[in-house]
Write a protein that holds these residues in place. Structure first.
Motif, short mmCIF file in Angstrom:
data_model
loop_
_atom_site.label_atom_id
_atom_site.label_comp_id
_atom_site.label_asym_id
_atom_site.label_seq_id
_atom_site.Cartn_x
_atom_site.Cartn_y
_atom_site.Cartn_z
N GLU A 152 -7.80 -4.57 3.70
CA GLU A 152 -6.85 -5.29 2.85
C GLU A 152 -6.18 -6.43 3.62
OE1 GLU A 152 -6.76 -5.22 -0.17
OE2 GLU A 152 -7.59 -3.28 -0.75
N ILE A 153 -5.86 -6.20 4.88
CA ILE A 153 -5.24 -7.26 5.69
C ILE A 153 -6.20 -8.44 5.83
CG2 ILE A 153 -4.39 -7.85 7.99
CD1 ILE A 153 -3.28 -5.00 8.18
N GLU A 154 -7.49 -8.17 5.97
CA GLU A 154 -8.47 -9.24 6.10
C GLU A 154 -8.58 -10.07 4.83
OE1 GLU A 154 -10.00 -10.18 8.89
OE2 GLU A 154 -8.71 -8.64 9.80
N ARG A 155 -8.19 -9.50 3.70
CA ARG A 155 -8.27 -10.20 2.42
C ARG A 155 -7.03 -11.06 2.14
NH1 ARG A 155 -11.98 -7.38 -1.23
NH2 ARG A 155 -10.64 -7.82 -3.03
N VAL A 156 -6.00 -10.92 2.99
CA VAL A 156 -4.77 -11.71 2.82
C VAL A 156 -5.09 -13.19 3.07
CG1 VAL A 156 -2.45 -12.12 3.71
CG2 VAL A 156 -3.30 -9.78 3.47
N GLU A 160 3.87 0.44 -0.21
CA GLU A 160 2.69 -0.39 0.05
C GLU A 160 2.09 -0.08 1.41
OE1 GLU A 160 1.16 -5.05 -0.06
OE2 GLU A 160 3.03 -4.50 -1.08
N ALA A 161 2.94 0.15 2.42
CA ALA A 161 2.44 0.50 3.75
C ALA A 161 1.68 1.82 3.74
CB ALA A 161 3.60 0.57 4.75
N LEU A 162 2.09 2.75 2.90
CA LEU A 162 1.40 4.03 2.75
C LEU A 162 0.06 3.88 2.06
CD1 LEU A 162 4.33 6.39 1.65
CD2 LEU A 162 3.00 6.60 3.77
N GLY A 163 -0.19 2.73 1.46
CA GLY A 163 -1.41 2.53 0.71
C GLY A 163 -1.31 2.97 -0.73
N MET A 164 -0.08 3.18 -1.23
CA MET A 164 0.12 3.76 -2.56
C MET A 164 0.34 2.72 -3.66
SD MET A 164 -0.33 6.99 -2.62
CE MET A 164 0.33 7.23 -4.27
N THR A 165 0.36 1.42 -3.34
CA THR A 165 0.45 0.38 -4.36
C THR A 165 -0.75 -0.55 -4.23
OG1 THR A 165 1.59 -1.39 -3.11
CG2 THR A 165 2.96 0.39 -4.01
N VAL A 166 -0.99 -1.33 -5.27
CA VAL A 166 -1.99 -2.39 -5.13
C VAL A 166 -1.46 -3.39 -4.11
CG1 VAL A 166 -2.86 -2.11 -7.48
CG2 VAL A 166 -1.01 -3.75 -7.04
N PRO A 167 -2.35 -4.13 -3.44
CA PRO A 167 -1.88 -5.12 -2.45
C PRO A 167 -0.91 -6.11 -3.09
CG PRO A 167 -4.25 -4.80 -2.28
CD PRO A 167 -3.81 -4.05 -3.51
N GLY A 168 0.20 -6.34 -2.39
CA GLY A 168 1.23 -7.23 -2.90
C GLY A 168 2.16 -6.59 -3.89
N GLY A 169 2.10 -5.27 -4.01
CA GLY A 169 2.89 -4.58 -5.02
C GLY A 169 4.35 -4.42 -4.69
N ALA A 170 4.77 -4.66 -3.45
CA ALA A 170 6.14 -4.36 -3.04
C ALA A 170 7.14 -5.43 -3.43
CB ALA A 170 6.20 -4.14 -1.52
N SER A 171 6.75 -6.70 -3.40
CA SER A 171 7.76 -7.75 -3.33
C SER A 171 8.04 -8.59 -4.58
CB SER A 171 7.40 -8.72 -2.19
OG SER A 171 6.15 -9.34 -2.42
N PRO A 172 7.16 -8.70 -5.58
CA PRO A 172 7.50 -9.60 -6.70
C PRO A 172 8.79 -9.18 -7.41
CG PRO A 172 5.17 -9.04 -6.76
CD PRO A 172 5.81 -8.15 -5.73
N GLY A 193 5.22 -11.82 1.41
CA GLY A 193 5.47 -10.40 1.25
C GLY A 193 4.79 -9.54 2.30
N MET A 194 4.36 -8.37 1.86
CA MET A 194 3.81 -7.39 2.80
C MET A 194 2.51 -7.87 3.44
SD MET A 194 5.60 -4.68 3.38
CE MET A 194 4.37 -3.46 3.86
N GLY A 195 1.74 -8.70 2.76
CA GLY A 195 0.51 -9.19 3.36
C GLY A 195 0.78 -9.96 4.63
N THR A 196 1.78 -10.85 4.58
CA THR A 196 2.15 -11.62 5.77
C THR A 196 2.67 -10.71 6.88
OG1 THR A 196 2.68 -13.55 4.42
CG2 THR A 196 3.65 -13.47 6.62
#
Length: 583
Positions: free
Chosen positions: A364-368, A223-235, A337-340
């Motif tokens: 993307e961070i602004e959309r969190v 997710e940090a690399l930008g390779m997942t949709v936002p929030g894709g790392a943690s569910p 998750g990663m947004g926070t």
């Protein structure tokens, strides 16, 4: 694949999705090739209307040997739904799947093979974009490596972490608690009946390890690399949140195909710098360094370990997850998750790095959503550890460098000098580690040789050397350990890893003898064998031997071509020509 060839393929994708017209089989007649392809696929019931859509490949890594990917059927269904809703045609296909606890001699040995499988299947089959579904720790890096080399629009979908279990009122999860309870069993603090009971409680569902092991680390890094949709790392794997991420991933893959958003536009030096910041802040697995170096190497980018160490001086550990903290991945997800985390790390990030959404990381961070009260992801002012989780060491014992996960180490041992207790290889370790007559004391330093990329082979996760039975029975919980191998991201302790050059290549680690004095200073980033230079030179000269080799098969290819840890333990012929660095 040269940069020129990548550019050509990417330009074609950006101009017009090729769908089933792309990558035609060579029959010497392009028209016949397309005619034959359509004839066969229509046998599966496809219409011309369906075949005119952008084709989105889905890499299916489901396997009965891989419970970390046990939700694969549901994920594929959700991805297909997203692709169809966005106007694409989904085509799932199988690749190698690697499950850590089932792969012999180690899953790392097969990571490069999986990356080659992924790359070549992307190249060989007609698709305008690729969704890669992976979770267990070597699968995600293998897929990112393969996709980086193939060059298509690519997006990663993580399978997700398992749920936590409970043992006698205590929350438990794989696999930090696996190691903790096994250590208690070896020390005879719990009996066979209880360890059997624990064995039934540690893994409460399918999914990857629920702590900040390598799987969770690579999910966050993706997710940090930008390779997942936002929030894709943690569910977690078995939640509706994970299924919604899968549907979003499928839809986004179609948009990427139509926009020509190829992977080279995302995996940039800025993206790797962001991944390094996140690796440090999550107290991530030391394996994350190896995998990042391998992925970057496919893009012609070099990860500078000295730069990583300097970044770590100003990047504290903020995520309170085992083994550095106390919580689990489901708690990380509930905390935002990663947004926070990314919002907290914003001052340290390259905000202009592009993501799979077509927006920048800063956007993307602004959309969190708005922050809320939680105790899993700490503010920069109240970290769980003041520096990054990983430190880079050098010295005459590791002239090429070594690393330590300082956030999971014992503070009292990080400035330490002790006597070496040497194990020549894994067989020697297994033979003697539980011998009650072993000459070892709590202030000694355990040294294990020949478990590097060549010596393992495959750099097994044996660097987490067990506490000698003699000491475990005395209540010793940690001791300094040094090797040229790796350890699981779920492990903890004062453990020095990735010593380079490895002992199988004749590195200084190979000449350490029982009784030698070794000095570890994490503060000074030092790892030194306390003998005279002339003695060191004489020992190394006497140890000269040819590079390990094999007669046939994948093992021969591996031993001929594998690189050291700082280059990602990738095959040298798969790396792009270095053109830039991560700084």
């Amino acid at each position: 694949m040269s940069n020129k060839k990548n550019t050509s393929k990417n330009d074609n994708a950006a101009a017009d999705p090729q769908g089933f017209r792309g990558g035609l089989t060579n029959y010497g007649d392009a028209g016949f090739s397309l005619f034959l392809r359509k004839a066969f696929i229509k046998g599966a019931g496809y219409t011309d209307s369906a075949l005119d859509r952008p084709v989105i490949g889905i890499a299916n890594t489901g396997s009965s040997y891989n419970p970390g990917h046990g939700n694969m059927p549901q994920l594929i269904e959700a991805v297909k739904r997203g692709i169809m809703l966005a106007g694409g045609l989904p085509m799932d296909f199988p690749t190698i799947s690697i499950g850590e606890s089932f792969a012999q001699p180690t899953s790392m040995y097969l990571r490069n093979l999986m990356s080659m499988d992924t790359e070549e299947m992307i190249r060989a089959q007609p698709m305008d974009a690729i969704v890669m579904i992976g979770g267990c720790d070597k699968t995600v890096p293998a897929q990112l490596m393969g996709a980086a080399s193939a060059g298509l629009p690519s997006i990663q979908l993580i399978t997700g972490a398992m749920l936590t279990g409970s043992h006698r009122g205590e929350v438990v999860g794989a696999c930090t608690d696996c190691r903790r309870y096994w250590g208690r069993y070896r020390a005879e603090e719990i009996d066979t009946a209880e360890i059997d009971e624990v064995n039934n409680r540690l893994v409460a569902s399918v999914g990857t390890c629920s702590v900040m092991g390598t799987a969770s680390t690579m999910a966050c890094i993706a997710e940090a690399l930008g390779m997942t949709v936002p929030g894709g790392a943690s569910p977690p794997a078995v939640t509706s949140d994970r299924m919604r991420v899968a549907e979003d991933t499928g839809a986004q893959a179609v948009r990427m195909a139509l926009d020509g958003l190829t992977i080279d536009k995302i995996l940039t030096p800025a993206a790797f710098r962001n991944a390094m910041v996140v690796l440090l802040a999550i107290g991530g697995s030391t394996n994350g360094i190896v995998h990042l170096a391998a992925i970057a190497g496919r893009m012609g980018i070099k990860i500078d370990l000295q730069e990583l160490d300097l970044m770590g001086r100003n990047t504290p550990v903020l995520v309170d997850l085992k083994p550095s903290g106390q919580h689990y991945m489901e708690h990380f997800h509930a905390a935002g998750g990663m947004g926070t985390l990314l919002r907290e790390l914003k001052p340290l990030l390259a905000l202009d790095a592009l993501t799979v959404t077509g927006r920048t990381l800063g956007e993307e961070i602004e959309r969190v959503g708005a922050p809320f009260k939680q105790d899993v992801i700490r503010p920069m002012s109240k970290p769980i550890y003041p520096q990054g989780g990983i430190a880079y060491l050098k010295g005459n014992l590791a002239p090429g460098g070594a690393i330590i996960k300082q956030s999971a180490a014992s503070p009292v041992l990080m400035e330490h000098e002790g006597r070496a207790v040497v194990f020549e290889n894994l067989e020697d370790l297994a033979l003697r580690i539980d011998n009650l007559d072993l000459d070892v004391k709590a202030d000694d330093i355990l040294v294990l040789k020949n478990i590097g990329p060549l010596g393992g082979p495959g750099m097994p996760e044996a660097g987490y050397i067990p506490i000698p039975k003699k000491l475990a029975l005395q209540g010793v919980k940690d001791i300094v350990r040094i090797s040229d191998g790796r350890m699981s991201g779920t492990a903890f302790g004062t453990i020095v890893l990735h010593v380079m050059p490895e002992s199988a290549l004749g590195g200084p680690l190979a000449c350490v003898q029982n009784g030698d004095r070794i000095r570890l200073s994490v503060e000074r980033r030092e790892l030194s064998l306390l003998i005279e230079e002339t003695e060191m030179a004489a020992r190394l000269a006497s140890l000269a031997k040819p590079r390990p080799s094999a007669e046939r098969g994948y093992r021969k290819l591996f031993l001929q071509s594998v690189t050291q840890a700082d280059q990602g333990v990738d095959f040298d012929f798969l790396q792009a020509n270095p053109t830039k660095d991560s700084s």
